[in-house]
Design an enzyme around this catalytic site. Structure first.
Site, PDB file in Angstrom:
ATOM      1  N   ARG A 179       2.592  -0.276  -7.114  1.00 53.74           N
ATOM      2  CA  ARG A 179       2.113  -0.342  -8.392  1.00 53.74           C
ATOM      3  C   ARG A 179       2.454   0.886  -9.327  1.00 53.74           C
ATOM      4  O   ARG A 179       2.776   0.657 -10.362  1.00 53.74           O
ATOM      5  CB  ARG A 179       0.680  -0.951  -8.372  1.00 53.74           C
ATOM      6  N   LYS A 183       0.841  -1.281  -0.078  1.00 55.17           N
ATOM      7  CA  LYS A 183      -0.092  -0.092   0.010  1.00 55.17           C
ATOM      8  C   LYS A 183       0.725   1.241  -0.005  1.00 55.17           C
ATOM      9  O   LYS A 183       0.203   2.417   0.307  1.00 55.17           O
ATOM     10  CB  LYS A 183      -0.907  -0.030   1.109  1.00 55.17           C
TER      11      LYS A 183
HETATM   12  N1  LIG Z   1      -0.874   7.561  -9.566  1.00 55.96           N
HETATM   13  C1  LIG Z   1      -1.356   6.720  -8.682  1.00 55.96           C
HETATM   14  N2  LIG Z   1      -2.573   6.398  -8.990  1.00 55.96           N
HETATM   15  C2  LIG Z   1      -3.183   5.575  -7.961  1.00 55.96           C
HETATM   16  N3  LIG Z   1      -2.879   5.301  -6.804  1.00 55.96           N
HETATM   17  C3  LIG Z   1      -1.392   5.596  -6.301  1.00 55.96           C
HETATM   18  C4  LIG Z   1      -0.676   6.627  -7.262  1.00 55.96           C
HETATM   19  N4  LIG Z   1       0.352   6.882  -6.766  1.00 55.96           N
HETATM   20  C5  LIG Z   1       0.316   6.398  -5.624  1.00 55.96           C
HETATM   21  N5  LIG Z   1      -0.954   5.714  -5.336  1.00 55.96           N
HETATM   22  C6  LIG Z   1      -0.954   4.949  -4.089  1.00 55.96           C
HETATM   23  O1  LIG Z   1      -0.879   3.627  -4.184  1.00 55.96           O
HETATM   24  C7  LIG Z   1      -1.525   3.069  -3.213  1.00 55.96           C
HETATM   25  C8  LIG Z   1      -1.471   1.610  -3.575  1.00 55.96           C
HETATM   26  O2  LIG Z   1      -0.318   1.078  -2.973  1.00 55.96           O
HETATM   27  P1  LIG Z   1       0.257  -0.338  -3.668  1.00 55.96           P
HETATM   28  O3  LIG Z   1       0.207  -0.181  -5.230  1.00 55.96           O
HETATM   29  O4  LIG Z   1       1.743  -0.625  -3.007  1.00 55.96           O
HETATM   30  O5  LIG Z   1      -0.676  -1.203  -3.099  1.00 55.96           O
HETATM   31  S1  LIG Z   1      -0.583  -2.939  -3.153  1.00 55.96           S
HETATM   32  O6  LIG Z   1       0.117  -3.229  -1.874  1.00 55.96           O
HETATM   33  O7  LIG Z   1       0.158  -3.269  -4.356  1.00 55.96           O
HETATM   34  O8  LIG Z   1      -1.872  -3.452  -2.892  1.00 55.96           O
HETATM   35  C9  LIG Z   1      -2.901   3.909  -3.160  1.00 55.96           C
HETATM   36  O9  LIG Z   1      -3.664   3.660  -1.880  1.00 55.96           O
HETATM   37  P2  LIG Z   1      -4.928   4.007  -1.443  1.00 55.96           P
HETATM   38  O10 LIG Z   1      -5.151   5.540  -1.795  1.00 55.96           O
HETATM   39  O11 LIG Z   1      -5.247   3.799  -0.067  1.00 55.96           O
HETATM   40  O12 LIG Z   1      -5.789   3.141  -2.500  1.00 55.96           O
HETATM   41  C10 LIG Z   1      -2.680   5.104  -3.646  1.00 55.96           C
HETATM   42  O13 LIG Z   1      -2.777   6.152  -2.822  1.00 55.96           O
END
Ligand SMILES: Nc1ncnc2c1ncn2[C@@H]1O[C@H](COP(=O)(O)OS(=O)(=O)O)[C@@H](OP(=O)(O)O)[C@H]1O
EC number: 2.8.2.-
Length: 389
Positions: A151, A147
């Site tokens: 990604r 999180k």
């Molecule tokens: N560009 C962009 N678009 C969408 N989301 C973004 C982006 N950059 C960072 N994030 C943040 O990434 C969070 C998810 O993290 P991960 O990809 O590491 O999650 S996971 O562990 O693979 O499930 C996700 O967490 P949440 O907001 O809680 O959904 C986002 O805050």
């Protein structure tokens, strides 16, 4: 008896110019033709070389990238000549070694992690080009944190022509280690000289991962995307809640005893955020300068800036810049103007950037106090103030 020609030669000695000859172009023309042929070969080679990357980078494909990086990434070393580490007498434990205790809240989340944003199904183009290059063990791994924005970082990095990444998360060093390095290598995309292979699951909290990755190659570069541990915990909880709406509230899961304010550090949503503690395990196997800490917050507020640091760390040309991003108001996050291998804008899927539930302010405050000393230690260890306090 054959009549002798002048000069004492037999009729078989007739000078070449009297024998029937295929029409031969005069020497300068021949040279030009040879030059043209050589140029054609060079052009064809260059075309195939670049196309092997960019053509295969079409969305939905496993492979991406083309070679323009000057430095040749070192080949990853295996622990055994056949590329297989010593077999474990047991099947590797799934997921992390974190004390769980709240399995109900954990289980649902891991399913989602396995569904990649980018499917891996190869197309006919990738099948054609998949013959070129070789499968290498990753030279760089985004080891976490869950999180944190892992990604987003990988999706952005894939735009770089010299980066190839596994679309799905292999979870080799935590869940499938007993399958061996040869199995792991086989999951990797083919790369050409100068390209680097990457993968991203969240190994940061897996006790065995540092030793295992070091056994694969001591030179592996490690990238950690970190985010305010309180927001990270809420994000983690939000993901689980989306799968299991019946789980207890965040507030009740946070405490062992709410009246005493004792935090339940056995809940993985809390424990993952104690970054300093996890980092200690990594530093027993890797020097700190082989690790890069990316700010999850800055990855949102200034993606090009963070990507600049990542490209430098990986020894890549700074190709990904501000020009690659735009802020999507609807999504509320930066998105790519063009996804790799496509001319269309690309935002991350709906599982990234979820709306978090409202959490009791006092609970948030208590968590901030809890994390403060660990955060300060983490800033000292990394030499970087992430500004969470
Ligand atoms: N560009 C962009 N678009 C969408 N989301 C973004 C982006 N950059 C960072 N994030 C943040 O990434 C969070 C998810 O993290 P991960 O990809 O590491 O999650 S996971 O562990 O693979 O499930 C996700 O967490 P949440 O907001 O809680 O959904 C986002 O805050």
């Amino acid at each position: 008896m054959g009549q002798r020609l002048s000069g004492g030669r037999s009729c078989l000695d007739v000078p070449g110019r009297f024998l029937p000859q295929p029409p031969t172009p005069p020497p300068p023309v021949r040279r030009k033709l040879a030059l043209l042929f050589a140029m054609l070969c060079v052009w064809l080679y260059m075309f195939l070389y670049s196309c092997a990357g960019s053509c295969a980078a079409a969305p939905g494909l496993l492979l991406l990238g083309s070679g323009s990086r000057t430095a040749h990434a070192p080949p990853a070393l295996a622990t055994a000549p056949n590329g297989t580490p010593p077999r474990l007498p047991f099947r590797a434990q799934p997921a992390t070694a974190l004390a769980v205790g709240k399995e109900m809240a954990e289980g649902a989340a891991s399913l989602e992690e396995q569904s990649p944003e980018t499917p891996d199904s190869p197309s006919s183009i990738s099948s054609f080009f998949s013959g070129s290059g070789t499968k290498q063990l990753p030279q760089a791994i985004i080891i976490g944190v869950k999180k944190g924005g892992t990604r987003a970082l990988l999706e952005f990095l894939r735009v770089h022509p010299d980066v190839r990444a596994v679309g799905a998360e292999p979870h080799f060093f935590d869940r499938s280690y007993d399958k061996g390095l040869a199995w792991y290598r086989d999951l990797m995309p083919r790369t050409l000289e100068g390209q680097i292979t990457m993968e991203t699951p969240s190994y940061f909290v897996t006790r065995e991962a540092p030793a295992r990755i070091s056994a694969m190659s001591k030179d592996t570069k490690l990238i950690v995307v970190v985010r305010d541990p309180v927001t990270r915990a809420i994000s983690d909880y939000t993901q689980t809640l989306s799968k299991r709406p019946d789980i207890p509230t965040f507030e009740s899961l946070t405490f062992k005893n709410r009246s005493t304010g004792l935090i339940d550090t056995s809940w993985s949503a809390i424990q993952i955020g104690i970054y300093a503690k996890h980092l200690e395990h990594w530093l027993r196997h890797f020097p700190i300068d082989q690790m890069l800490f990316v700010s999850g917050e800055r990855l949102i507020s200034d993606p090009a800036g963070e990507l600049g640091r990542v490209q430098d760390f990986l020894g890549l040309k700074r190709i990904i810049t501000d020009k690659h991003f735009y802020f999507n108001k609807t999504k509320g996050f930066p998105c790519l103007k063009k996804a790799e291998g496509s001319s269309k804008p690309h935002c991350l899927g709906k599982t990234k950037g979820r709306t978090h539930p409202e959490i009791d302010r006092e609970v948030v405050q208590r968590l901030r106090e809890f994390y403060r000393p660990f955060n300060l230690k983490f800033y000292q260890m990394t030499g970087h103030d992430f500004g969470w306090d």
